[in-house]
Design an enzyme around this catalytic site. Structure first.
Site, short mmCIF file in Angstrom:
data_model
loop_
_atom_site.label_atom_id
_atom_site.label_comp_id
_atom_site.label_asym_id
_atom_site.label_seq_id
_atom_site.Cartn_x
_atom_site.Cartn_y
_atom_site.Cartn_z
N LYS A 109 0.82 -1.21 0.00
CA LYS A 109 0.00 0.00 0.00
C LYS A 109 0.85 1.27 0.00
O LYS A 109 0.49 2.25 -0.64
CB LYS A 109 -0.93 0.02 1.22
CG LYS A 109 -2.07 -0.98 1.12
CD LYS A 109 -3.05 -0.74 2.25
CE LYS A 109 -4.17 -1.76 2.24
NZ LYS A 109 -5.02 -1.62 3.44
N LYS A 192 -10.32 -10.80 -11.98
CA LYS A 192 -11.33 -10.77 -10.92
C LYS A 192 -12.18 -9.51 -11.07
O LYS A 192 -11.65 -8.45 -11.40
CB LYS A 192 -10.58 -10.72 -9.58
CG LYS A 192 -11.27 -11.42 -8.44
CD LYS A 192 -10.51 -11.18 -7.14
CE LYS A 192 -10.79 -9.79 -6.59
NZ LYS A 192 -10.49 -9.64 -5.16
N LYS A 195 -13.36 -3.17 -8.25
CA LYS A 195 -13.61 -1.76 -8.47
C LYS A 195 -12.49 -1.12 -9.28
O LYS A 195 -12.75 -0.32 -10.18
CB LYS A 195 -13.68 -1.07 -7.11
CG LYS A 195 -14.74 -0.05 -7.09
CD LYS A 195 -15.02 0.50 -5.72
CE LYS A 195 -16.24 1.38 -5.83
NZ LYS A 195 -17.42 0.66 -6.32
#
Ligand code: ADP
Ligand code: NA
Length: 325
Positions: A109, A192, A195
């Site tokens: 991240k 997959k 979003k």
């Protein structure tokens, strides 16, 4: 059992629903389940305050629309229960810096944001998660594979605290969701549904116009063959549609193969489009009802926080007492 959902999601997509939220709804029947919208976690990356507040409400409204029942589970907003931050501080103080540095999610991240810009909150995020879990003395935490390391950290820190200060916390086990349907992009079934990574036409957002959703289903990518058979390697598009169909209706895939034997892809897609419309139409309406009625949502939040705090405050008081506060 405890699980959390990020308030940053906007509309849930079909993968979120079939892969996670649906299980939450089922688990409230068999478990004493705590579900929280994790707004404290959300601010580990920059958030617009107005959007954060709206997204928190939107996430909760969708969970309720999907079938979470405040009488069967405890649904709350993380920041409404101050014990999360309070216990997190204690857990921070018994975590080694090197130990925290080994959490791979931070590396992933923070790399996205530039390591120097990443917040200290993002670094200690797994420790807040430890506090989230331990506060409720959770036995089981439903997680995906990517969260396994955080459950291990929870067990390590609980063991350390119990050893140093006396038995206080239950050691949780990961509850890997059984038979979780994995849903793929309708236009690119190698990817997959997500979003961030999905193509706009391959992503089913549950709050979109039902008509637009029907259209996406009808234009899903299949293959040049005509046979309706579950075969992920040879027929990923058709297999994805069968998975969605089967999961939404509870019909087994072999039954579906039989039902559509000798029929073309068009028949399958038309039926699935209808099934999808029947699912998203009331979902959308119910979500909107919760958003249009802020008082009801506020009272659900208040009740949830009260139920959560009844447990969390007791655990925190014990932990504080043992630490020497
Ligand atoms: P996204 O990948 O869209 O960012 P998240 O990572 O926020 O979604 O996932 C939230 C939950 O939804 C997780 O529990 C995850 O396992 C589940 N989920 C997300 N995408 C899918 C998918 N395509 N199929 C099945 N489950 C999914
Ligand atoms: Na329950």
């Amino acid at each position: 059992m405890l699980s959390g959902i990020q308030p940053t999601a906007g509309s849930f997509h079909l993968g979120n629903y079939l892969g996670a939220v649906r299980q939450w709804v089922a688990l409230q029947e068999t478990h004493d389940a705590f579900y929280m919208v994790v707004d404290l976690h959300a601010i580990t990356v920059p958030q617009d305050p107005k959007e954060l507040r709206a997204n928190t409400r939107l996430a909760a409204a969708q969970l309720l629309a999907a079938g979470l029942d405040p009488d069967r589970c405890t649904l709350f907003v993380q920041s409404h229960v101050p014990e999360h931050a309070q216990l997190a501080w204690v857990m921070n103080c018994i975590t080694g810096f090197g130990e925290a540095s080994r959490m791979t999610q931070f590396k992933d991240k923070s790399a996205k944001q530039g390591a120097d810009r990443a917040s200290v909150g993002l670094f200690t995020y797994p420790i807040l998660q430890v506090a989230d879990i331990l506060l409720y003395q959770a036995h089981e935490v439903p997680v995906g594979e990517d969260q396994r390391q955080h459950i291990e950290l929870t067990r390590d820190l609980a063991t350390r605290f119990n050893g140093r200060f006396g038995d206080t916390f239950t050691l949780p086990k990961p509850y890997i969701l059984k038979e979780t349907a994995k849903i793929y992009d309708l236009q690119d079934p190698a990817v997959k549904m997500s979003k961030s990574a999905s193509t706009p036409k391959g992503l089913i957002n549950l709050l979109d116009e039902p008509k637009a959703t029907a259209k996406k289903v009808k234009s899903a990518v299949t293959d040049t063959d005509t046979v309706i058979r579950y075969d992920v390697a040879e027929k990923p598009g058709v297999s994805n549609l069968l998975t969605i169909y089967s999961t939404l209706t509870g019909t087994g895939i072999p039954e579906l193969e039989e039902k559509y034997a000798g029929k073309g892809y068009g028949a399958l897609k038309t039926d699935l489009a209808d099934i999808m419309v029947d699912f998203v139409t009331p979902f959308r309406e119910r979500t909107q009802q919760y958003l249009d009625d802020p008082e009801t949502l506020d009272s659900i939040f208040a009740k949830g926080a009260e139920k959560a705090r009844a447990v969390a405050a007791e655990t925190l008081a014990q932990a504080y007492e043992r630490v020497g506060f």
